[in-house]
Design a protein around this motif. Structure first.
Motif, PDB file in Angstrom:
ATOM      1  N   LEU A 238      36.893   3.273  30.477  1.00 23.37           N
ATOM      2  CA  LEU A 238      36.193   2.847  29.262  1.00 23.37           C
ATOM      3  C   LEU A 238      36.584   3.772  28.123  1.00 23.37           C
ATOM      4  O   LEU A 238      36.483   4.991  28.241  1.00 23.37           O
ATOM      5  N   GLU A 240      35.523   4.494  24.278  1.00 25.71           N
ATOM      6  CA  GLU A 240      34.436   4.213  23.331  1.00 25.71           C
ATOM      7  C   GLU A 240      34.680   4.951  22.026  1.00 25.71           C
ATOM      8  O   GLU A 240      34.973   6.149  22.024  1.00 25.71           O
ATOM      9  N   GLU A 252      23.057   4.389  23.857  1.00 25.05           N
ATOM     10  CA  GLU A 252      23.845   4.027  25.032  1.00 25.05           C
ATOM     11  C   GLU A 252      24.120   5.225  25.941  1.00 25.05           C
ATOM     12  O   GLU A 252      24.432   5.057  27.130  1.00 25.05           O
ATOM     13  N   TYR A 256      25.288   5.414  29.972  1.00 25.36           N
ATOM     14  CA  TYR A 256      26.648   5.839  30.297  1.00 25.36           C
ATOM     15  C   TYR A 256      26.642   7.007  31.288  1.00 25.36           C
ATOM     16  O   TYR A 256      27.498   7.090  32.179  1.00 25.36           O
ATOM     17  N   LYS A 257      25.695   7.926  31.136  1.00 28.78           N
ATOM     18  CA  LYS A 257      25.620   9.070  32.047  1.00 28.78           C
ATOM     19  C   LYS A 257      25.380   8.607  33.485  1.00 28.78           C
ATOM     20  O   LYS A 257      26.025   9.104  34.425  1.00 28.78           O
ATOM     21  N   TYR A 260      28.614   6.771  34.731  1.00 27.28           N
ATOM     22  CA  TYR A 260      29.715   7.686  35.007  1.00 27.28           C
ATOM     23  C   TYR A 260      29.461   8.467  36.295  1.00 27.28           C
ATOM     24  O   TYR A 260      30.370   8.654  37.117  1.00 27.28           O
ATOM     25  N   MET A 270      36.118   7.666  31.737  1.00 27.79           N
ATOM     26  CA  MET A 270      35.627   7.387  30.384  1.00 27.79           C
ATOM     27  C   MET A 270      36.253   8.335  29.371  1.00 27.79           C
ATOM     28  O   MET A 270      36.496   9.506  29.668  1.00 27.79           O
ATOM     29  N   SER A 272      35.300   9.152  25.254  1.00 27.26           N
ATOM     30  CA  SER A 272      34.534   8.906  24.042  1.00 27.26           C
ATOM     31  C   SER A 272      35.275   9.535  22.876  1.00 27.26           C
ATOM     32  O   SER A 272      35.550  10.738  22.886  1.00 27.26           O
ATOM     33  N   THR A 317      34.011  -0.581  22.029  1.00 27.43           N
ATOM     34  CA  THR A 317      34.417  -0.170  23.372  1.00 27.43           C
ATOM     35  C   THR A 317      35.523  -1.067  23.924  1.00 27.43           C
ATOM     36  O   THR A 317      35.641  -2.236  23.546  1.00 27.43           O
ATOM     37  N   SER A 333      26.668  -1.271  27.582  1.00 30.43           N
ATOM     38  CA  SER A 333      26.556  -0.470  28.801  1.00 30.43           C
ATOM     39  C   SER A 333      26.101  -1.331  29.977  1.00 30.43           C
ATOM     40  O   SER A 333      26.547  -1.131  31.119  1.00 30.43           O
ATOM     41  N   LEU A 336      29.060  -3.325  31.129  1.00 29.79           N
ATOM     42  CA  LEU A 336      29.965  -2.428  31.834  1.00 29.79           C
ATOM     43  C   LEU A 336      29.485  -2.204  33.264  1.00 29.79           C
ATOM     44  O   LEU A 336      30.288  -2.250  34.218  1.00 29.79           O
ATOM     45  N   GLU A 337      28.196  -1.987  33.421  1.00 26.48           N
ATOM     46  CA  GLU A 337      27.645  -1.745  34.753  1.00 26.48           C
ATOM     47  C   GLU A 337      27.851  -2.953  35.668  1.00 26.48           C
ATOM     48  O   GLU A 337      28.236  -2.805  36.832  1.00 26.48           O
TER      49      GLU A 337
END
Length: 345
Positions: A238, A240, A252, A256-257, A260, A270, A272, A317, A333, A336-337
């Protein structure tokens, strides 16, 4: 979210080339006129606020228009809580315009009092009558966007001299990125518009953005001596684009944490990329430290590289495969999941 979308700019210019007269019945804390596309398209203008707190609001706004090519603007209704509502865009040249508005709603078409001798106003009436509420770039559903794109292409075939169409293409492109319909509609416009300095700027943006469309290979960007493409290797990555004062971006981060942590050992990476201004770099570092963002953090200071690819809204993203090709663009997010749950068992 609207205040975080970088589409509105203000520059005070003490010059009167055109006058916009208005009367507004609905309550606003203040009323102004603002630009609706990137500031590079404007050579100077003013968004002069008048008549705070008196209703109906009446007055005039002086705009400096340095080009015979009509430029796009929007009425902006400022509220007491510092939020605002923009109207749909309208075009302004050097002729005087008069508006009588019942209200300003999000992207409500705004029509000046009709002047039969004005080709510019005829263009505004015809365009708004054809598209109605489909011009709401912030809240349209995907099916509305697809309908709008189809209508834009058809409209361009019969209305090749429409400045309203041209600026709508610019505005929607800056918000949503490259769409084939925008490119086709632009190609149908007259040489007068396509070959203007504004048309050439937009064409260059369209071409540059092709490298960020789905199924295209992500550009070989490099920040702090770290190249994105040469750093790939896992199944999915990803990328971002964000900045430290972007509220939707910050919201977000907790998700994201979790994502990841769950997938970093299953083939997920990832990056960023912050577009923070030079004066906000300290804030950017604080957010990374306080939020414990332990994936790759890169800085595109002042968004110099991002602007080259017309990345103007945040967060933006991209999901890349292991070879650097874009699989999906602008996923939340949650999306993405779901994608990782399906593809990384």
């Amino acid at each position: 979210m609207l205040k975080y979308i970088l589409l509105f700019y203000s520059t005070v210019v003490f010059c009167q080339n055109t006058t916009v007269l208005y009367e507004l019945k609905k309550k606003c804390n203040d009323i102004s006129i603002g630009a609706v596309v990137d500031k590079k398209y404007y050579k100077g203008y003013t968004t002069l606020v008048e008549n705070k707190g008196e209703y109906p609001l009446q007055g005039k706004l002086n705009l400096k228009v340095n080009s015979n090519f009509p430029l796009p603007y929007s009425f902006i209704c400022g509220n007491s809580d510092q939020s605002f509502k923009p109207s749909a865009l309208f075009t302004v040249s050097k002729e005087k315009l008069r508006f009588k508005l019942d209200s300003i709603e999000m992207f409500m078409p705004v029509l000046p009092l009709k002047d039969k001798s004005s080709v510019l106003l005829d263009d505004q009436y015809k365009f708004n009558a054809s598209f109605s509420k489909l011009l709401n770039i912030f809240y349209n559903k995907e099916e509305d966007n697809l309908k709008l794109e189809s209508l834009l292409v058809e409209y361009s075939k019969e209305n090749c001299d429409s400045y309203m169409l041209f600026w709508t293409l610019v505005q929607h492109f800056q918000f949503r990125g490259f769409r084939e319909a925008y490119f086709q509609s632009f190609k149908n416009l007259s040489p007068k518009i396509r070959n203007s300095e504004y048309g050439k700027m937009f064409y260059n943006d369209l071409i540059n953005s092709l490298s960020l469309s789905e199924k295209s290979k992500f550009p070989d960007l490099q920040f702090q001596n770290k190249a994105i493409l040469s750093s790939l290797g896992k199944s999915y990555t990803l990328v971002e684009f964000w900045f430290s004062h972007c509220k939707p971006c910050l919201e977000e981060i907790p998700v994201y944490k979790k994502i990841y942590s769950k997938y970093k050992n299953k083939g997920f990476e990832m990056f960023s990329i912050s577009t923070d201004r030079s004066q906000d770099i300290k804030k950017w570092k604080e957010v990374i430290r306080e939020e414990k963002m332990d994936w790759s953090q890169l800085l595109d200071e002042n968004g110099i590289e991002s602007k080259k690819y017309s990345i103007n809204t945040f967060p933006t993203t991209f999901i890349l495969d292991s070879n650097g090709y874009i699989i999906k663009k602008n996923v939340s997010s949650k999306e993405l999941e779901k994608f990782l749950e399906k593809n990384l068992k």
